[in-house]
Design an enzyme around this catalytic site. Sequence first.
Site, PDB file in Angstrom:
ATOM      1  N   ASP A 143       0.823  -1.198   0.000  1.00 46.14           N
ATOM      2  CA  ASP A 143       0.000   0.000   0.000  1.00 46.14           C
ATOM      3  C   ASP A 143       0.864   1.257   0.000  1.00 46.14           C
ATOM      4  O   ASP A 143       1.954   1.266   0.559  1.00 46.14           O
ATOM      5  CB  ASP A 143      -0.929  -0.009   1.224  1.00 46.14           C
ATOM      6  CG  ASP A 143      -2.082   0.955   1.064  1.00 46.14           C
ATOM      7  OD1 ASP A 143      -2.381   1.349  -0.084  1.00 46.14           O
ATOM      8  OD2 ASP A 143      -2.675   1.323   2.090  1.00 46.14           O
ATOM      9  N   ASN A 175     -10.510  -2.430  -6.166  1.00 42.68           N
ATOM     10  CA  ASN A 175      -9.685  -1.581  -7.033  1.00 42.68           C
ATOM     11  C   ASN A 175     -10.319  -1.362  -8.408  1.00 42.68           C
ATOM     12  O   ASN A 175      -9.951  -0.430  -9.128  1.00 42.68           O
ATOM     13  CB  ASN A 175      -8.266  -2.152  -7.204  1.00 42.68           C
ATOM     14  CG  ASN A 175      -7.392  -2.003  -5.980  1.00 42.68           C
ATOM     15  OD1 ASN A 175      -6.480  -2.801  -5.750  1.00 42.68           O
ATOM     16  ND2 ASN A 175      -7.645  -0.980  -5.160  1.00 42.68           N
TER      17      ASN A 175
END
Length: 222
Positions: free
Chosen positions: A2, A50
């Site tokens: 991340d 996503n």
Amino acid sequence: MDGNGRWAKQRGLPRAEGHRAGAESVREVMNACKELGVKYLTLYAFSSENWNRPEAEIDALMTLLDHFLDEKAEELDKQNVRLQAIGQIERLPASTRERLARIQEHTKDNDSMTLVLALSYGSREEITNAARRIAEAAIAGTISPDEITTDLFARHLYTADIPDPDLLIRTSGEMRISNFLLWQISYSEIVIVKKMWPDFRQGDLFAAVEDYNNRHRRFGAL
Ligand code: IPE
Ligand code: MG
């Protein structure tokens, strides 16, 4: 993995540059894991959520993934690494699916390390799919409800033949799981690293493993 976007933003770069730099961390961490003798490395590369990002960013990520697969195909095999993908692979572009299928087939007998790419992956979908398939089997009469154990359930997940992770590392300092391996991480040790993923390199991996080595795992017992 991340923090690619924030890493880029901090430098006044487009987000795609962050993903490109993040791919470099992937290469380094893969090699470091191999060196450490890690048997399974799972990378959360793209979540089911996503897909809600702008199309241009999704395209950039898929292109990077294709490049990564092209670049690594031979090397993975040479290093005796097996590639596996988990997630709703059918949602990926055909070009990516073809590469994944080809490399998975080509490396299926390699046994030094398994690199698991979580792609279009969401743990709730995974668990729901497992429940659906078990329900279908129960209706068809091939299993009875009292045969539904945790082991049987685990065998219906994407990770059927992958052991539960010992260590989960999340970068960028975020303290959440984000729909990742919810079932499988029940007893995983968690290390949260402040660095953004593109800054996470070999030394950071070694430090996380060192941290893991100092944990006392009791699995709920004494
Ligand atoms: C992680 O970085 C990479 C992927 C999700 C593919 P992010 O893209 O989530 O970066 P941030 O969290 O916006 O900084
Ligand atoms: Mg993020």
